[in-house]
Write a protein that holds these residues in place. Structure first.
Motif, PDB file in Angstrom:
ATOM      1  N   LEU A  33       0.827  -1.204   0.000  1.00  0.00           N
ATOM      2  CA  LEU A  33       0.000   0.000   0.000  1.00  0.00           C
ATOM      3  C   LEU A  33       0.864   1.257   0.000  1.00  0.00           C
ATOM      4  N   GLU A  34       1.925   1.246   0.775  1.00  0.00           N
ATOM      5  CA  GLU A  34       2.840   2.394   0.816  1.00  0.00           C
ATOM      6  C   GLU A  34       3.480   2.617  -0.553  1.00  0.00           C
ATOM      7  N   LYS A  36       2.428   1.675  -3.523  1.00  0.00           N
ATOM      8  CA  LYS A  36       1.439   2.102  -4.513  1.00  0.00           C
ATOM      9  C   LYS A  36       1.073   3.571  -4.319  1.00  0.00           C
ATOM     10  N   PHE A  74      -3.741   4.832   5.092  1.00  0.00           N
ATOM     11  CA  PHE A  74      -2.417   4.237   5.284  1.00  0.00           C
ATOM     12  C   PHE A  74      -1.896   4.428   6.700  1.00  0.00           C
ATOM     13  N   HIS A 101     -11.792   4.864  -0.375  1.00  0.00           N
ATOM     14  CA  HIS A 101     -10.481   4.220  -0.555  1.00  0.00           C
ATOM     15  C   HIS A 101      -9.978   3.656   0.771  1.00  0.00           C
ATOM     16  N   ASN A 105      -8.953  -0.241   1.663  1.00  0.00           N
ATOM     17  CA  ASN A 105      -7.596  -0.605   2.090  1.00  0.00           C
ATOM     18  C   ASN A 105      -7.590  -1.245   3.472  1.00  0.00           C
ATOM     19  N   ARG A 108      -8.833  -4.732   3.141  1.00  0.00           N
ATOM     20  CA  ARG A 108      -7.806  -5.581   2.512  1.00  0.00           C
ATOM     21  C   ARG A 108      -6.748  -6.002   3.527  1.00  0.00           C
TER      22      ARG A 108
END
Length: 222
Positions: A33-34, A36, A74, A101, A105, A108
């Motif tokens: 994730l970071e 991306k 994040f 979003h 995330n 996920r």
């Protein structure tokens, strides 16, 4: 979503390169994730701030975190991961697309039970919350930091830590007002008022860290 100030580092480029590329990297889904986010130009906390947060949480061992400014989820996911399954994060954001979003995330990463997302303006939500939070992280509209400060201090635990991100504006926060673009003058004025307030408030201890675009760390005096 692009944050131009993150490309105007306040430390030497070779130091910044080491902090972002040579220090311990995140792994697994959070690491992906970071990567991306950086590849897509999404303004998440930079890696030097990530490693600082990891160290801080390891030392402080907070049980509750409040975040003002969720973005894509994040940093909330980083907090929850570092705290472990008993840690709880409450994160506020006013933008539906960002929350969409963030929810995806967080799901996920399997962190839905640890992270509670609150939709709405922090100016409306913060007064409704009750103390206390061990760690509070402000990473939202820079011109609103000063407006949110009193509520964040009210909500902060006695031994808690308040972190306020992106307070240096690429190092221009201390420049003369006449050199600041008109569109940034309100942020420039409000950030200077914020720094003056926290560094002159006798009940607080504050320090300014040159991580990312400047990280302000505040604790309460005993």
């Amino acid at each position: 979503m692009h944050n131009e100030m993150m490309h105007r580092p306040v430390v030497k480029p070779e130091v910044l390169a080491f902090l972002r590329q040579q220090t311990t990297q995140l792994t697994g889904a959070l690491g992906e994730l970071e990567k991306k986010a950086h590849a897509d130009g999404v303004p998440v906390i930079p890696h030097e701030t990530v490693t600082f947060m990891q160290t801080l949480i390891n030392l402080q061992r907070p049980r509750t975190v409040l975040e003002v400014g969720t973005a894509i989820g994040f940093s909330a996911s980083l907090f929850a991961t570092c705290m472990g399954p008993t840690g709880q994060v409450t994160s506020i954001d006013r933008y539906p697309l960002m929350l969409e979003h963030a929810r995806a995330n967080i799901a996920r990463l399997g962190l839905e039970k640890q992270i509670n997302l609150l939709a709405g303006d922090a100016a409306d939500i913060l007064p409704t919350l009750t103390p206390s939070y061990d760690l509070i992280f402000m990473d939202s509209a820079k011109a609103k930091y000063l407006d949110f400060l009193d509520d964040c201090l009210r909500l902060l635990a006695t031994d808690g830590v308040l972190l306020i991100d992106d307070v240096l504006q690429g190092g221009t926060v201390f420049a003369a007002k006449t050199t600041i673009a008109h569109r940034n003058q309100a942020i420039h004025r409000k950030l200077n008022q914020l720094l003056e307030r926290v560094f002159n408030e006798p009940t607080l201890i504050a320090t300014l860290l040159p991580l990312g675009d400047g990280l302000l760390l505040i604790t309460k005096k005993h």
